[in-house]
Design a protein around this motif. Structure first.
Motif, short mmCIF file in Angstrom:
data_model
loop_
_atom_site.label_atom_id
_atom_site.label_comp_id
_atom_site.label_asym_id
_atom_site.label_seq_id
_atom_site.Cartn_x
_atom_site.Cartn_y
_atom_site.Cartn_z
N SER A 165 -7.48 -4.27 3.33
CA SER A 165 -6.37 -3.73 4.13
C SER A 165 -6.82 -3.45 5.56
O SER A 165 -6.05 -3.62 6.51
CB SER A 165 -5.82 -2.45 3.51
OG SER A 165 -5.27 -2.72 2.26
N GLN A 178 0.45 -2.85 2.48
CA GLN A 178 0.42 -2.03 1.28
C GLN A 178 1.29 -0.79 1.45
O GLN A 178 2.00 -0.39 0.54
CB GLN A 178 -1.01 -1.62 0.95
CG GLN A 178 -1.52 -2.36 -0.25
CD GLN A 178 -2.96 -2.01 -0.56
OE1 GLN A 178 -3.73 -1.60 0.31
NE2 GLN A 178 -3.32 -2.17 -1.80
N ASP A 228 -0.54 -8.17 2.00
CA ASP A 228 -1.60 -7.34 1.45
C ASP A 228 -1.25 -6.96 0.00
O ASP A 228 -0.39 -6.14 -0.24
CB ASP A 228 -1.77 -6.09 2.32
CG ASP A 228 -3.10 -5.39 2.07
OD1 ASP A 228 -3.94 -5.93 1.33
OD2 ASP A 228 -3.29 -4.28 2.62
N GLU A 229 -1.92 -7.61 -0.94
CA GLU A 229 -1.68 -7.41 -2.37
C GLU A 229 -0.18 -7.45 -2.71
O GLU A 229 0.37 -6.48 -3.24
CB GLU A 229 -2.31 -6.10 -2.83
CG GLU A 229 -3.82 -6.10 -2.65
CD GLU A 229 -4.52 -4.93 -3.35
OE1 GLU A 229 -3.99 -4.49 -4.38
OE2 GLU A 229 -5.57 -4.51 -2.88
#
Ligand code: ATP
Ligand code: MG
Length: 319
Positions: free
Chosen positions: A46, A86, A162-163
């Protein structure tokens, strides 16, 4: 459209706590490439995404996104990217549709155009039915899909995710995968994705970098990495008081195409064809009268892969 990412000797140390989250990281992502950063909690994923999306400054090093310097030309960078991060700040009182229309307005769409774009994106991320509900009432998975739609409003040259599928159920995960593949193939969007799932990186990415503790520890195509790692893992636990060193030695010399290492009380064997090798392992154990408590065949987890890669690192340092 220049969708390249060029990162050179990037480092980040947080003043608070003095954590060195990113350590001298360099990599390139070509235009139109699907690139994945694979790493566990706290690896620095991140932090790098935030630097590349101009939300945070690096301590040293340089980064160019879509041809612009993230430090010197942040507005230009922002105009060419989309980012699903995130932690996002969306207004929980707005409905999904309102939020998308607002985003379209921010990016300079007219009213009619903005409504049409919102409609189209709601359909893509399968939120048409929930479009009139307040975001505050969305489930985690619905929020993630809305985040993705928000990043797509202006058809960015580079997309940072991000994820994006953490916490999604399998069918929602598949829907997001499909959409990302389509964007990358049909629109030529460069995609930079972070994930903790080997399977996700393997399924989507042209190239993967594995990041651990702020450093890139391995890079390559999924095929190259798997060839290095072995696609199956046999884990066996010798009985208490058994001769582990002898077992380790016998397996190492008996198995031609396997990497055998020791992890606490277990012996881990990384192999290409697990089932065939499992038989071979059983044969060796039987022939040498070695008793085991437990033997299992599985796919290596991220942990196993790190262990293997950091183990390799140690070996090459020692030589
Ligand atoms: N604002 C901050 N201040 C101080 N330390 C931070 C800050 N943000 C992150 N860190 C630290 O930097 C390191 C990397 O964090 P980062 O959030 O980049 O990891 P990550 O790979 O994204 O992990 P996750 O998979 O859990 O999201 C961690 O040790 C974290 O505690
Ligand atoms: Mg993170």
């Amino acid at each position: 459209m220049n969708g390249k990412i060029v990162v050179d000797h990037l480092s980040k140390t947080f003043k608070k706590g003095g954590v060195q989250a990113v350590k001298d990281v360099s990599f390139k992502v070509e235009e139109g490439e699907f690139f994945a950063f694979l790493g566990p909690n706290g690896a620095g994923k991140s932090t790098i995404v935030q630097i590349l999306t101009t939300l945070m400054n690096a301590t040293s090093g340089t980064a160019f996104v879509a041809g612009f310097d993230v430090i010197k030309e942040p507005e230009k960078v922002r105009r060419h990217i989309g980012a699903a991060l995130q932690e996002t700040g969306v207004d929980p009182d707005l409905t999904g549709r309102e939020m998308l229309e607002l985003q379209a307005w921010i990016f300079g769409f007219g009213k009619r155009e903005g409504c049409l774009r919102a409609e189209e994106l709601l359909d893509i991320v399968q939120l048409t039915e929930a479009a009139e509900r307040r975001i505050g009432r969305y489930s985690g998975g619905m929020r993630r899909r809305l985040d993705l739609a928000l990043t797509l409003v202006h058809e960015p040259a580079v997309l940072f995710l991000d994820e994006p599928t953490t916490g999604l159920d399998p069918s929602n995960r598949m829907a997001v995968w499909e959409e990302l593949r389509r964007l990358n193939k049909d629109k030529g969007t460069t995609i930079f994705l972070t994930t903790q799932y080997l399977e996700e990186a393997d399924n989507l990415a042209d190239r993967i970098s594995i990041i651990n503790d702020g450093e890139i520890v391995a890079s390559g195509t999924p095929k190259e990495l798997k060839a290095r790692i072995g696609s199956d893992l046999i884990a066996l636990t010798p009985v208490d008081g058994g001769d582990e060193d002898r077992t380790l030695h016998l397996l190492k010399s008996g198995l031609m195409d396997a990497d055998v290492i020791r992890k606490q009380e277990k012996i881990l064997i990384y192999v290409e064809e697990g089932t065939r090798q499992l038989l071979e392992v059983a044969r060796i154990l039987d022939r040498e009268n070695i008793e085991v408590e437990d033997i299992q065949l599985s796919s290596p987890t991220l942990d196993d892969i790190f262990l293997k890669i950091t183990g390799e690192g140690k070996k090459s340092n020692e030589q």
